[in-house]
Write a protein that holds these residues in place. Structure first.
Motif, PDB file in Angstrom:
ATOM      1  N   MET A 115       0.804  -1.221   0.000  1.00 19.09           N
ATOM      2  CA  MET A 115       0.000   0.000   0.000  1.00 19.09           C
ATOM      3  C   MET A 115       0.840   1.275   0.000  1.00 19.09           C
ATOM      4  O   MET A 115       0.365   2.323  -0.404  1.00 19.09           O
ATOM      5  CB  MET A 115      -0.970   0.007   1.185  1.00 19.09           C
ATOM      6  N   LYS A 116       2.102   1.174   0.434  1.00 17.13           N
ATOM      7  CA  LYS A 116       2.966   2.361   0.478  1.00 17.13           C
ATOM      8  C   LYS A 116       4.385   1.947   0.142  1.00 17.13           C
ATOM      9  O   LYS A 116       5.023   1.242   0.918  1.00 17.13           O
ATOM     10  CB  LYS A 116       2.885   3.015   1.859  1.00 17.13           C
ATOM     11  N   MET A 117       4.880   2.390  -1.022  1.00 14.69           N
ATOM     12  CA  MET A 117       6.208   1.973  -1.479  1.00 14.69           C
ATOM     13  C   MET A 117       7.340   2.815  -0.897  1.00 14.69           C
ATOM     14  O   MET A 117       8.500   2.452  -1.046  1.00 14.69           O
ATOM     15  CB  MET A 117       6.273   1.987  -3.006  1.00 14.69           C
ATOM     16  N   SER A 118       7.020   3.949  -0.273  1.00 20.98           N
ATOM     17  CA  SER A 118       8.049   4.785   0.334  1.00 20.98           C
ATOM     18  C   SER A 118       7.621   5.162   1.743  1.00 20.98           C
ATOM     19  O   SER A 118       6.431   5.323   2.014  1.00 20.98           O
ATOM     20  CB  SER A 118       8.252   6.058  -0.506  1.00 20.98           C
ATOM     21  N   SER A 119       8.582   5.332   2.625  1.00 22.71           N
ATOM     22  CA  SER A 119       8.257   5.730   3.998  1.00 22.71           C
ATOM     23  C   SER A 119       7.860   7.199   4.076  1.00 22.71           C
ATOM     24  O   SER A 119       7.297   7.637   5.070  1.00 22.71           O
ATOM     25  CB  SER A 119       9.444   5.448   4.918  1.00 22.71           C
ATOM     26  N   GLU A 120       8.125   7.960   3.035  1.00 15.56           N
ATOM     27  CA  GLU A 120       7.797   9.385   2.984  1.00 15.56           C
ATOM     28  C   GLU A 120       6.559   9.621   2.132  1.00 15.56           C
ATOM     29  O   GLU A 120       6.247   8.841   1.245  1.00 15.56           O
ATOM     30  CB  GLU A 120       8.974  10.165   2.370  1.00 15.56           C
ATOM     31  N   GLY A 121       5.866  10.718   2.373  1.00  6.79           N
ATOM     32  CA  GLY A 121       4.780  11.173   1.522  1.00  6.79           C
ATOM     33  C   GLY A 121       3.533  10.315   1.585  1.00  6.79           C
ATOM     34  O   GLY A 121       3.442   9.372   2.368  1.00  6.79           O
ATOM     35  N   PRO A 122       2.555  10.650   0.717  1.00  6.92           N
ATOM     36  CA  PRO A 122       1.297   9.895   0.658  1.00  6.92           C
ATOM     37  C   PRO A 122       1.533   8.453   0.222  1.00  6.92           C
ATOM     38  O   PRO A 122       2.538   8.128  -0.413  1.00  6.92           O
ATOM     39  CB  PRO A 122       0.469  10.633  -0.397  1.00  6.92           C
ATOM     40  N   ALA A 123       0.573   7.604   0.560  1.00  4.64           N
ATOM     41  CA  ALA A 123       0.656   6.192   0.185  1.00  4.64           C
ATOM     42  C   ALA A 123       0.590   6.036  -1.325  1.00  4.64           C
ATOM     43  O   ALA A 123      -0.313   6.555  -1.971  1.00  4.64           O
ATOM     44  CB  ALA A 123      -0.475   5.411   0.849  1.00  4.64           C
ATOM     45  N   VAL A 124       1.570   5.335  -1.887  1.00  5.12           N
ATOM     46  CA  VAL A 124       1.593   5.001  -3.308  1.00  5.12           C
ATOM     47  C   VAL A 124       1.634   3.476  -3.390  1.00  5.12           C
ATOM     48  O   VAL A 124       2.620   2.863  -2.995  1.00  5.12           O
ATOM     49  CB  VAL A 124       2.818   5.615  -4.026  1.00  5.12           C
ATOM     50  N   PRO A 125       0.554   2.861  -3.892  1.00  3.14           N
ATOM     51  CA  PRO A 125       0.515   1.396  -3.926  1.00  3.14           C
ATOM     52  C   PRO A 125       1.378   0.820  -5.040  1.00  3.14           C
ATOM     53  O   PRO A 125       1.679   1.479  -6.041  1.00  3.14           O
ATOM     54  CB  PRO A 125      -0.961   1.094  -4.177  1.00  3.14           C
ATOM     55  N   GLY A 126       1.754  -0.429  -4.837  1.00  7.80           N
ATOM     56  CA  GLY A 126       2.487  -1.197  -5.845  1.00  7.80           C
ATOM     57  C   GLY A 126       2.150  -2.668  -5.673  1.00  7.80           C
ATOM     58  O   GLY A 126       1.452  -3.040  -4.745  1.00  7.80           O
TER      59      GLY A 126
END
Length: 179
Positions: A160-171
């Motif tokens: 659900m979140k590819m980076s620990s920073e910023g908004p959730a970006v799914p992958g």
């Protein structure tokens, strides 16, 4: 695919590859992500020059114009660019027991739907197989998932979140046997 040629990317290609990636991130994810998520996706996507140094990154061109890029890796990093240090792991993988990685696949928006992604996947699969790997894995964007499904890659897990920073970006982590 008439007129398309591929080659191993070089250090001299980095500015053109970075610009191609920027165009692809901006234009091709809008049907899958909000504008805030597209902006945040740059935290976990982008140029990884280790792939170029390793000689495992391909550039596809038409009449000298970059149309797409992507590669494979024998290193443990699953995804991320030079700027995403928390995602990097340069440990070399064991081809007998670990999957190689498909990495940093991008098609210029002006060249979509012309078979460039499939061309790059085929090049990567052949090269990884020649290096002794029996399986490939990747972290796919939602925009890339349809291509990878059509090429025989299967979902392993949704993130659900590819980076620990910023908004959730799914992958979606995906894999394929290549033996």
């Amino acid at each position: 695919m008439t007129g398309l040629r591929h080659r191993i990317a070089t250090v001299e290609d980095i500015p053109a590859i970075a610009a191609l990636m920027d165009r692809a991130i901006a234009a091709l994810q809008g049907d899958f992500l909000t504008p805030e998520q597209v902006a945040a996706s740059r935290l976990s996507m982008g140029l990884d020059t280790q792939l170029i140094a390793d000689g495992t990154y391909f550039l596809v061109e038409e009449d000298g114009v970059p149309a797409g890029c992507g590669g494979w890796s024998f290193r443990a990093t699953l995804y991320g660019g030079n700027h995403s240090a928390e995602l990097r792991n340069d440990r070399e993988l064991d081809p007998a027991t670990e999957p190689a990685r498909i990495r940093a696949m991008y098609t210029d928006p002006a060249f979509v739907r012309r078979g460039i992604g499939r061309m790059i996947l085929g090049l990567c699969e052949d090269a990884a197989r020649a290096a002794g790997f029996r399986r490939l894995e990747m972290m796919a964007t939602l925009a890339g998932e349809p291509l990878y499904l059509a090429a025989g890659y299967l979902p392993i897990e949704r993130v659900m979140k590819m980076s620990s920073e910023g908004p959730a970006v799914p992958g979606v982590r995906m894999g394929k046997d290549i033996i």
